[in-house]
Design an enzyme around this catalytic site. Structure first.
Site, mmCIF file in Angstrom:
data_model
loop_
_atom_site.group_PDB
_atom_site.id
_atom_site.type_symbol
_atom_site.label_atom_id
_atom_site.label_comp_id
_atom_site.label_asym_id
_atom_site.label_seq_id
_atom_site.Cartn_x
_atom_site.Cartn_y
_atom_site.Cartn_z
ATOM 1 N N SER A 686 0.802 -1.228 0.000
ATOM 2 C CA SER A 686 0.000 0.000 0.000
ATOM 3 C C SER A 686 0.832 1.275 0.000
ATOM 4 O O SER A 686 0.277 2.369 -0.074
ATOM 5 C CB SER A 686 -0.969 -0.004 1.174
ATOM 6 N N LYS A 729 -6.503 4.637 8.460
ATOM 7 C CA LYS A 729 -5.488 5.497 7.863
ATOM 8 C C LYS A 729 -5.959 6.951 7.837
ATOM 9 O O LYS A 729 -5.185 7.872 8.119
ATOM 10 C CB LYS A 729 -5.155 5.007 6.453
#
Ligand SMILES: Nc1ncnc2c1ncn2[C@@H]1O[C@H](COP(=O)(O)OP(=O)(O)O)[C@@H](O)[C@H]1O
Ligand SMILES: [Mg+2]
Length: 781
Positions: A686, A729
Site C-alpha cells: 500500500s 489510515k
C-alpha cells in the site's frame, strides 16, 4: 630371645600324647572348650590320659572330613594345642563329654595310630618375639583396643564387658587368645592363625578380622533399624487413621455416608447415561481407596469439580429489544452498526429460541471497546459471562485441560470459566484470539476450532473431566486486533465485525460519558470534584496519547482523578485542569511527526500505514547518492514492500521523459529509500504511490507538499489499486493534522457511511499515479 612358656610348663608336657581330633573348632591356648567324644579309640586315649598327665593334643580336622570314625591322621592338621582335661562325664550311650583348657601350641611330629589308640609325638611350639618390633606390637595392641572401644560405643560389642576386659590386658598372647575366642572364624581361618608364630602377623590378622566383624554388624544394625522405621511409620499411620475415623464418627461424618451423599447428588444431576456411569465409577474408586491416600485426594478433587459445574443450569435470556438497546447505549457511546447487529441477533433469538448463535468476532485496534462490548451483551441478555484470554496461550492443555494423572492437574480454561460463571449458558468472551500461539505442546488453535464448532462443542471433551460438557448453549464472542494470524478455518466459523478507531469527536464523547464518570467513581470523588472541559479532553487525546482506541486516554483520565483526590486530601480542594497545566500532572507531551516540521522537503512523503494498533502516519524518505542507478532499500521492509519500491522505480524510469527527469540521474546516482522507524518490520503493497512520490521528488529535485498524506498500491502501468484499513489510515492523518488525504478511487465505498471520519479532512480519490503527482509535485509534467 625369650621363651614364652615357662620351663616348668614345658617340662611337664610328655613327649607323647593321645590325640583328640576336633570338628569345626580350633582350640587355642587359654581357651576352655567342652568336647563330645564318641570314637572308642579316642575315649581310650582320654581315659589313659586322665590316669596320668591329664594332657591331650587337640588337632583340628580339615574341613572336608565328614564322619568321626573314618578320621585318619592325614585328615588332621599338624599344628594343634596341648590341653589339659578339666572334667570328664560319661554319657549313657558309651560316649564321654570332656571339658578341656588349652595350654600351649604344639606340633604333632609323628602319629602312632593303632587299633586301640591314636597318639602323637609332641613338641611344644616356642613363640618368639623380636625386641626391635616391640613398638609395632604395642601399636597394634593399641589399635585393637581402640577398635574394641569403638565397637562398645556404637553398641556392637560381642559382650558388654568385651572392651573392658580387653583394655586391662597387655600380654599380646592373651589379647590374641581373647579376641580369637570372640571371633566367628572358619576352621581354616582359625588354623591359619594358630600356625602363625610371628606375633605381629597374628595381631595384624586379628585386627583385620575384628574390623570386618564391625562392618558386618554395622550393616546388620542398619538393616534392622530400617526395618524398625518402616514398621513404626505404618503403625503410626494406622493409629492416626483410626483416630480420624473416630473423630469423623463423632462429627457424624461417616465415610460411607459421604459416599452415599455423592451418589444421591449424582442421581439429581441431569446427565446422560455414559457420563453418570463414568462418575459412578469414580465414586466407587473413591470408596475403595484408603481415605487419606494421595489417590483418594485426586479422586475427591475430581468429584469436587464435577459437582461444582452447573450441569444443565441455564439462565433465561432477556430478549426484550428495548432493554437490550438501553443497556448497550448505557455502556458504549457510538458503535451504532455494531449495536444494530447485536439487536438483530437478539431479534432472531426472539423468534427462534434454539437457533445456533453465530460467533461474533470483533476486530479492531486496542481500546476500541471490543472486550467491554462482549460484557455488555451479556448484561443485556441477562447471562453470566467469563473471559478467556488466549494471549500467549501455547499449550493445548490450557484449553482442553490436563489429564488427571498429572499431579496438580486442572481442567482447561473453558471448564474453569464455566464453573466460575455458574451457569451452563454464559457468554464466553474469547479475548485476543489472534495472539494464540503454538509449540511442541500441541496446537491450541486446533483445540479452539473444536470449541467453536457447534457440531463438536455440544460434547466438548476436557481431558480433566473425562466426560463431555455441553458448551453449545453458550454464546461465543471473540476479539482480535488483526485477522492476519487467525487461521482460515477459524475465521470461517465466525462473523467478523470491524471496529475502527475513534475520531476526536468520538473520543471526547466517550471520555465525557463513560471514562470520566467511571474514573471519578473509582477514585472516590464526586462528580463536582473534577471538571474536564472539552478543550482539556481534546488536549489529552491529541497530545498525551497516541492511539486509535481510548485505552491510554482512560488511563490518563484515571491518573488525573487520582491527582485530584490527592489534592483534596493534601490541600482540601480538588485540582483544576486546563489545557495549559496538563504537563505539570502528566509530564511532557508526546512528540509528533508534525512537530518535526510540516515543511515541504525533497524526497520526503507522508505515507499512511495500517497496523494492529490502528492507523499510523509514516514518512517515506529518499535521497540520491553518487552511484550507478541502483536502488537501496532500508528500514526492515518485507518482500512485498521491496517489490513495490522496485515497481515504482521502474515506472519512474519508464516515464522519465514525461516527468522531465535528467537521464544522468539513472547513471550517476544510486537512490536510497528508507522507511522509519527502522526497528519496526513493515510490509505490504500500500505504500506504492508514496514511494513513487519520494522517488520522483528526488529525481526532479522538487520538494513534496507536506499538506498531503497518501496510500495506494501502484501497478507498472501506473494504476492506483485499492488497499485495506482505509478508515484507520484517514483517522491517522487526522490525528497528525494533515489536511488532505490521497486514496485509491476503488476504496470509495469503504468511507460511504463514515461521515464522522471524513469530516474535517479533504479526501482526494485517484485512479492513476499522475493524479497523485499532480497534487504533491505540482508542475512536474
Ligand atoms: N464506545 C465506547 N464507549 C464507552 N466506553 C468505551 C468505548 N470504547 C471503549 N470504551 C472503554 O475503553 C476501555 C477499553 O476498552 P476494551 O473493551 O478493553 O478495548 P479492547 O478490548 O477493544 O481492547 C474500556 O473501559 C471500555 O469500556
Ligand atoms: Mg480487549
Amino acid at each position: 630371645m625369650k621363651t614364652v612358656l615357662s620351663k616348668t610348663v614345658q617340662s611337664k608336657i610328655p613327649d607323647n600324647l593321645p590325640v583328640i581330633p576336633t570338628m569345626d573348632v580350633v582350640v587355642f591356648p587359654q581357651m576352655i572348650v567342652p568336647l563330645l567324644v564318641l570314637d572308642p579309640r579316642i575315649i581310650k586315649g582320654i581315659n589313659d590320659a586322665v590316669e596320668g598327665s591329664k594332657m591331650v593334643l587337640l588337632l583340628a580336622a580339615k574341613k572336608q572330613v565328614g564322619q568321626q570314625d573314618s578320621i585318619g591322621t592325614k585328615d588332621l592338621y599338624q599344628v594343634g594345642t596341648v590341653a589339659s582335661i578339666m572334667r570328664l562325664i560319661k554319657i549313657p550311650d558309651g560316649g564321654i563329654k570332656i571339658l578341656v583348657q588349652g595350654i600351649c601350641k604344639a606340633n604333632a611330629l609323628s602319629f602312632s595310630s593303632g587299633q586301640e589308640t591314636l597318639s602323637a609325638a609332641v613338641e611344644a611350639v616356642e613363640q618368639t618375639e623380636e625386641k626391635e618390633n616391640e613398638t609395632e606390637l604395642l601399636a597394634q595392641i593399641k589399635n585393637i583396643k581402640a577398635l574394641a572401644e569403638e565397637m562398645a560405643s556404637s553398641g556392637q560389642a560381642f559382650s558388654p564387658d568385651f572392651h573392658l576386659i580387653l583394655s586391662k590386658m597387655n600380654d599380646p598372647d592373651k589379647i590374641a587368645d581373647f579376641v580369637l575366642s570372640h571371633l566367628n572364624l572358619t576352621v581354616e581361618q582359625a588354623q591359619e592363625l594358630l600356625e602363625k608364630t610371628n606375633k605381629i602377623e597374628l595381631l595384624n590378622q586379628l585386627y583385620h578380622y575384628l574390623h570386618k566383624e564391625i562392618e558386618v554388624s554395622r550393616m546388620q544394625e542398619k538393616i534392622r533399624s530400617n526395618a524398625r522405621d518402616s514398621m513404626n511409620k505404618s503403625q503410626k499411620e494406622y493409629y492416626l487413621r483410626e483416630q480420624l475415623r473416630a473423630i469423623k464418627k463423632e462429627l457424624g461424618e461417616n465415610e460411607e455416608e459421604e459416599i452415599e451423599k455423592l451418589r444421591e447428588k449424582l442421581k439429581a444431576l441431569p446427565l446422560v447415561e455414559e457420563t453418570k456411569e463414568e462418575i459412578t465409577r469414580q465414586i466407587n474408586r473413591l470408596e475403595n481407596t484408603a481415605p487419606e491416600s494421595m489417590e483418594a485426594m485426586v479422586i475427591s478433587n475430581y468429584l469436587d469439580w464435577i459437582f461444582a459445574l452447573p450441569w444443565g443450569k441455564e439462565t433465561e435470556d432477556n430478549l426484550d429489544i428495548k432493554h437490550a438497546k438501553q443497556v448497550l447505549d448505557e455502556d458504549h457511546y457510538g458503535l451504532e452498526k455494531i449495536k444494530d447487529r447485536i439487536l438483530d441477533f437478539i431479534s432472531v433469538r426472539n423468534l427462534k429460541k434454539d437457533s445456533f448463535a453465530p460467533i461474533l468476532c470483533f476486530v479492531g485496534p486496542p481500546g476500541t471497546g471490543k472486550t467491554s462490548l462482549g460484557k455488555s451483551i451479556a448484561r443485556s441478555l441477562g447471562r453470566s459471562h467469563f473471559r478467556v484470554s488466549l494471549g500467549g496461550v501455547r499449550d493445548e492443555a490450557e484449553i482442553r485441560g490436563h489429564r488427571r494423572t498429572y499431579v496438580g492437574a486442572m481442567p482447561g480454561r473453558f471448564i474453569q470459566g464455566i464453573r466460575k460463571a455458574g451457569t451452563a449458558n454464559p457468554i464466553i468472551i474469547i479475548d485476543e484470539l489472534d495472539k494464540i500461539g503454538a509449540d511442541f505442546r500441541g496446537d491450541p488453535s486446533a483445540a479452539m476450532l473444536e470449541v467453536l464448532d457447534p457440531q463438536q462443542n455440544k460434547t466438548f471433551y476436557d481431558n480433566y473431566l473425562g466426560v463431555p460438557f455441553d458448551l453449545s448453549r453458550s454464546i461465543f464472542i471473540a476479539t482480535a486486533n488483526s485477522l492476519e494470524t487467525i487461521s482460515a478455518p477459524l475465521k470461517d466459523r465466525m462473523e467478523i465485525i470491524d471496529l475502527s478507531g475513534y475520531t476526536m469527536n468520538e473520543k471526547v464523547h466517550i471520555a465525557k460519558r463513560h471514562l470520566i464518570p467511571k474514573a471519578v467513581e473509582g477514585a472516590g470523588l464526586h462528580e463536582k470534584d473534577v471538571k474536564f472541559s472539552d478543550a482539556v479532553i481534546e488536549e489529552l487525546a491529541s497530545n498525551f496519547t497516541r492511539e486509535s482506541g481510548v485505552r491510554q486516554l482512560e488511563r490518563i483520565v484515571k491518573k488525573l482523578c487520582a491527582k485530584s483526590a490527592r489534592s483534596i486530601v493534601e490541600k482540601g480542594k480538588p485540582a483544576t485542569f486546563t489545557p495549559k497545566n496538563l504537563t505539570t500532572y502528566l509530564g511532557p507531551k508526546m512528540l509528533r511527526d508534525e512537530d518535526l516540521g510540516q515543511k515541504d522537503q525533497v524526497g520526503i512523503t507522508n505515507g499512511l500505514a495500517w497496523t494492529a494498533y490502528g492507523g499510523e502516519m509514516l514518512k517515506i524518505e529518499a535521497v540520491r547518492v553518487p552511484g550507478k542507478g541502483k536502488l537501496i532499500l532500508t528500514g526492515q521492509l518485507g518482500d512485498v514492500m521491496k517489490e513495490s519500491a522496485q515497481a515504482a522505480m521502474s515506472y519512474a524510469r519508464a516515464h522519465a521523459d514525461k516527468f522531465k527527469i535528467d537521464r544522468k540521474m539513472f547513471t550517476e546516482y544510486d537512490l536510497h529509500i528508507h522507511v522509519p522507524a527502522g526497528a519496526v518490520p513493515k510490509d505490504g503493497p500500500s505504500a506504492g504511490v508514496t514511494i513513487l512520490s519520494s522517488i520522483l521528488s528526488v529525481l526532479t529535485q522538487k520538494p513534496i507538499s507536506a499538506q498531503y498524506a497518501m496510500t495506494g498500491e501502484l501497478n507498472l502501468r501506473g494504476h492506483v489499486m485499492p488497499i485495506g484499513g482505509v478508515k484507520e489510515k484517514v483517522l491517522a492523518a487526522k490525528r497528525n493534522k494533515i489536511p488532505h488525504v490521497i486514496l485509491p478511487e476503488k476504496n470509495k465505498q469503504d468511507l460511504m457511511d463514515a461521515q464522522d471520519i471524513t469530516t474535517g479532512i479533504k479526501i482526494i480519490w485517484v485512479k492513476k499515479a499522475e493524479e497523485v503527482i499532480e497534487h504533491v509535485l505540482p508542475g512536474t509534467f
